[in-house]
Design an enzyme around this catalytic site. Sequence first.
Site, PDB file in Angstrom:
ATOM      1  N   ARG A  46     -17.471   5.868  -5.101  1.00 19.61           N
ATOM      2  CA  ARG A  46     -16.521   6.150  -4.024  1.00 19.61           C
ATOM      3  C   ARG A  46     -15.119   5.798  -4.509  1.00 19.61           C
ATOM      4  O   ARG A  46     -14.943   5.186  -5.554  1.00 19.61           O
ATOM      5  CB  ARG A  46     -16.858   5.353  -2.767  1.00 19.61           C
ATOM      6  N   GLY A  47     -14.154   6.202  -3.700  1.00 20.12           N
ATOM      7  CA  GLY A  47     -12.757   6.083  -4.095  1.00 20.12           C
ATOM      8  C   GLY A  47     -12.276   7.442  -4.565  1.00 20.12           C
ATOM      9  O   GLY A  47     -12.933   8.090  -5.395  1.00 20.12           O
ATOM     10  N   GLN A 188     -16.200  -2.309   2.408  1.00 16.74           N
ATOM     11  CA  GLN A 188     -15.740  -2.148   1.033  1.00 16.74           C
ATOM     12  C   GLN A 188     -14.769  -3.247   0.632  1.00 16.74           C
ATOM     13  O   GLN A 188     -14.716  -3.649  -0.532  1.00 16.74           O
ATOM     14  CB  GLN A 188     -15.072  -0.781   0.839  1.00 16.74           C
ATOM     15  N   ASP A 229      -6.792   9.060   0.398  1.00 15.52           N
ATOM     16  CA  ASP A 229      -7.764  10.075   0.021  1.00 15.52           C
ATOM     17  C   ASP A 229      -7.171  11.475   0.075  1.00 15.52           C
ATOM     18  O   ASP A 229      -7.704  12.388  -0.552  1.00 15.52           O
ATOM     19  CB  ASP A 229      -8.988   9.982   0.932  1.00 15.52           C
ATOM     20  N   ASN A 239      -6.767   8.036   4.952  1.00 18.13           N
ATOM     21  CA  ASN A 239      -7.323   6.896   4.220  1.00 18.13           C
ATOM     22  C   ASN A 239      -8.443   6.287   5.061  1.00 18.13           C
ATOM     23  O   ASN A 239      -8.689   6.705   6.199  1.00 18.13           O
ATOM     24  CB  ASN A 239      -6.232   5.860   3.924  1.00 18.13           C
ATOM     25  N   LYS A 240      -9.102   5.310   4.525  1.00 19.95           N
ATOM     26  CA  LYS A 240     -10.240   4.690   5.188  1.00 19.95           C
ATOM     27  C   LYS A 240      -9.885   4.290   6.612  1.00 19.95           C
ATOM     28  O   LYS A 240      -8.792   3.786   6.883  1.00 19.95           O
ATOM     29  CB  LYS A 240     -10.691   3.451   4.399  1.00 19.95           C
ATOM     30  N   HIS A 436      23.398 -16.753  12.838  1.00 18.47           N
ATOM     31  CA  HIS A 436      22.445 -17.870  12.880  1.00 18.47           C
ATOM     32  C   HIS A 436      22.596 -18.655  11.585  1.00 18.47           C
ATOM     33  O   HIS A 436      22.387 -18.111  10.492  1.00 18.47           O
ATOM     34  CB  HIS A 436      21.018 -17.379  13.030  1.00 18.47           C
TER      35      HIS A 436
END
Length: 551
Positions: A46-47, A188, A229, A239-240, A436
């Site tokens: 995977r990937g 994963q 992906d 993406n995932k 500040h």
Amino acid sequence: MGESSITWVDGAVVTIDQRALPHELRELRLTTVDQVIEAISTLAVRGAPAIGVSGAFGVALAALAHPGDPARVETEATRIEAARPTAVNLSWGVRRALAKLPEGAAAVLAEAQAMLVEDGRVNRAAAEHAADLVQRLCPARPLRMLTHCNTGRLATTAVGTAVGALGVLHARGAIDSVLVDETRPLLQGARLTTWELAEAGIPHRLTIDSAAAWAMASGQVDCVIVGADRITADGSVANKIGTYGLALAARHHGIPFIVVAPESTRDPATGTGAEIVVEQRSAAEVTHLGGHANAPVDTAVFNPAFDVTPPELVTAVVTENGPVAESGPASSAPDPGDPAGAEIAAIARALYIRGWMPGTAGNISVVEAPSAADGRTARTALVTGSGLSKGELTPADMVRVRVEDSESVAGQRCPSAETAIHTAIYRATDAGAVVHVHPPHATATSVDAADRLRFTGFELIKGLGATGAIDIPVFANHADVPRIGAEIERYLRAHPDAPPVLFIAGHGITAWGAGLAQARDRAECLEALCELVSLTGRRDISSDLPEERTQ
């Protein structure tokens, strides 16, 4: 992190079976197209880059198994392509290898092997470019990074994309720690990314996906870095699952959200994110954990493997060619020649020299009116970037944020941590600038102070718009800076005649005015008052301010 996770040995694709990690480092030998398809569909491989190269080797296996039968090879290639529909790299790898088929099976195999070598080189270049960008955007100190899913050598063939960038940053001594999302439902992050980070000696902590936004809110994340992906023509990122939520949280907290992927992941043929086919996974991945049911039988399941993040939430997409897409229209970016930015930088340098902005402490801002010229329709403020020495600021180090919600809308830095305090003051008053600072006497005076400090009998009180006596509120210092901002805004709205200065206990003072010069002068006036108090003791301390401010 540079060792190849995919090789071609004696007619077989040899890789790591990612299903067995982290408990077993098991070799997987793929000698048929069916085995390649199964490995990809079951996530043994995977990937996006890894399945692209594996797909190319699958075509090579088909070509070697069916010499002289190009139609059969094309059919097998189509089957491989369909194994994972969302990741564009798979189709890219298959089609690139298939293009060599007229030259014979040996040419197809040579192309797959060339892609394997190329992937390592591409990943290394993308990782270097991404690391450079992270260090440009983030504070100049050891960084707290957050990553999602797995983007190391297991997901590619060598080095990795987002995790590859973490490796580069670690080698530069720039990593404090990495927060790793477990990445539901197949974990994963927990199983693979933690294994790779441990292998590389990179400090890390594992967290549940739903804790990531709170980690950002509580100041534990400087930058989010993920892979992809598929990246469409408009810059949408598939993406995932869970990536979109991270991008929303990162934008809310003004944290860079960086995508690292090879050029092969960019898909100009797909116009928008709405056109991406999102893979739906098995219900059992959600209803069962470790083979044991954790939901009632026949529970309906929504289990998308990916989500799509719109381009406006992505700080930058980085490939082997460097940053190829950065969010925000160029016209909205702070102009390095902007006089307001130059004035902020000059005042910051002067206060740094006086010791009022030591190290990277302190921040300054000016409010801006909406501008049709550069497309700004909401009120914004220009604020100093986070983690920077105020003695070295330039106009390019400024960040533009929306006054309404403190969201960063332009700039190459993270906004200062106290931005929520500045915007709270702008919302509650007619201030044009806020300063500040941490001057020594005022800071020391505020330590362990009650809800307010009363100053009486000093001529300097007139500089703060009062005569005779003045009550200056003291706010508790919380790690949750937006909470301080909310308390300040509530108080100022309830007390419209409050002085234009306040203390944050043990954390300096904040002053505001119509412009920077007036805000600075008021900060100087309060510091001078506190110095006189330290010499004479002429101060009354009371604690009868309304509770809604201090709780």
